[in-house]
Design an enzyme around this catalytic site. Sequence first.
Site, PDB file in Angstrom:
ATOM      1  N   PRO A  10       0.783  -1.230   0.000  1.00 44.12           N
ATOM      2  CG  PRO A  10      -0.823  -1.516   1.654  1.00 44.12           C
ATOM      3  CD  PRO A  10       0.397  -2.147   1.069  1.00 44.12           C
ATOM      4  CG  ASN A  11      -0.300   4.236   1.341  1.00 47.54           C
ATOM      5  OD1 ASN A  11      -1.284   4.779   0.854  1.00 47.54           O
ATOM      6  ND2 ASN A  11      -0.334   3.604   2.493  1.00 47.54           N
ATOM      7  NE  ARG A  18       3.821   6.476   1.761  1.00 47.01           N
ATOM      8  CZ  ARG A  18       4.213   5.282   2.154  1.00 47.01           C
ATOM      9  NH1 ARG A  18       4.909   4.505   1.337  1.00 47.01           N
ATOM     10  NH2 ARG A  18       3.901   4.838   3.337  1.00 47.01           N
ATOM     11  CE1 TYR A  23       8.913   4.939   3.144  1.00 45.90           C
ATOM     12  CE2 TYR A  23       7.350   6.762   3.245  1.00 45.90           C
ATOM     13  CZ  TYR A  23       7.830   5.571   3.741  1.00 45.90           C
ATOM     14  OH  TYR A  23       7.243   4.997   4.842  1.00 45.90           O
ATOM     15  CG  ASN A  74       8.566  -2.031   0.412  1.00 43.93           C
ATOM     16  OD1 ASN A  74       7.996  -2.175   1.486  1.00 43.93           O
ATOM     17  ND2 ASN A  74       9.132  -0.895   0.050  1.00 43.93           N
ATOM     18  CB  ALA A  77       1.406   0.017   6.192  1.00 48.05           C
ATOM     19  CD  GLU A  98      10.811  -7.734   5.673  1.00 50.32           C
ATOM     20  OE1 GLU A  98      11.111  -8.862   6.142  1.00 50.32           O
ATOM     21  OE2 GLU A  98      10.341  -6.813   6.369  1.00 50.32           O
ATOM     22  CG  HIS A 100      11.198  -2.477   4.775  1.00 50.76           C
ATOM     23  ND1 HIS A 100       9.830  -2.431   4.639  1.00 50.76           N
ATOM     24  CD2 HIS A 100      11.497  -3.671   5.338  1.00 50.76           C
ATOM     25  CE1 HIS A 100       9.319  -3.551   5.121  1.00 50.76           C
ATOM     26  NE2 HIS A 100      10.304  -4.323   5.546  1.00 50.76           N
ATOM     27  NE  ARG A 107       9.885   5.847   8.897  1.00 50.65           N
ATOM     28  CZ  ARG A 107       8.961   5.680   7.934  1.00 50.65           C
ATOM     29  NH1 ARG A 107       9.116   4.745   6.998  1.00 50.65           N
ATOM     30  NH2 ARG A 107       7.891   6.445   7.919  1.00 50.65           N
TER      31      ARG A 107
HETATM   32  C1  DQA Z   1       8.244   0.911   3.967  1.00 48.90           C
HETATM   33  C2  DQA Z   1       8.279   1.104   5.491  1.00 48.90           C
HETATM   34  C3  DQA Z   1       6.890   0.861   6.092  1.00 48.90           C
HETATM   35  O1  DQA Z   1       6.946   1.025   7.511  1.00 48.90           O
HETATM   36  C4  DQA Z   1       5.905   1.859   5.537  1.00 48.90           C
HETATM   37  O2  DQA Z   1       4.613   1.599   6.042  1.00 48.90           O
HETATM   38  C5  DQA Z   1       5.902   1.887   4.043  1.00 48.90           C
HETATM   39  C6  DQA Z   1       7.157   1.752   3.326  1.00 48.90           C
HETATM   40  C7  DQA Z   1       9.579   1.272   3.303  1.00 48.90           C
HETATM   41  O3  DQA Z   1       9.769   0.915   2.153  1.00 48.90           O
HETATM   42  O4  DQA Z   1      10.419   1.946   3.929  1.00 48.90           O
HETATM   43  O5  DQA Z   1       4.870   2.140   3.423  1.00 48.90           O
HETATM   44  O6  DQA Z   1       7.993  -0.471   3.703  1.00 48.90           O
END
Ligand code: DQA
Length: 146
Positions: A10-11, A18, A23, A74, A77, A98, A100, A107
């Site tokens: 998501p997002n 964003r 990011y 990735n 959330a 995985e 990020h 964080r």
């Molecule tokens: C994320 C880190 C997550 O905590 C966050 O909710 C994201 C992006 C990252 O790529 O740093 O949406 O996965």
Amino acid sequence: MPTVYILNGPNLNLLGQRQPEIYGSTTLADVEQSCTTLGKELGLEVRFFQSNHEGVIVDTIHEARHKADAIVINPAALTHTSVAILDALNTFDAPVIEVHISNIHKRESFRHHSYVSLRAEGVIAGLGINGYLLALRHLAPLLRGV
Ligand code: DQA
């Protein structure tokens, strides 16, 4: 050619717009392009996905069971909440990496726990979008046996 599914949660469709201070300003389309280009160099077929919906990600992991030789994910959330994604990944019999973009350990404390890490062979966090490319570089020799 080995196939790698790259899944984004998501997002991440809003990458570049964003919270760029966290990011960065690269878009998800740019990340896809860089991954596809590097995949070609490394002899990997890259298939890139993004969804804002947990069930769609679960369905895509099920599809990967028959179509992919590795998953780079990735989960965004959903990393911190989704037992369903962990369970789906546990049905996948090949490497899972995985990624990020941000360093989740630097964080808020709710980002420090990852369900997906219980399954992943490796975790890359905090190296920006380079994390996706490093995951492909790690997978290429494993999948190509060279
Ligand atoms: C994320 C880190 C997550 O905590 C966050 O909710 C994201 C992006 C990252 O790529 O740093 O949406 O996965």
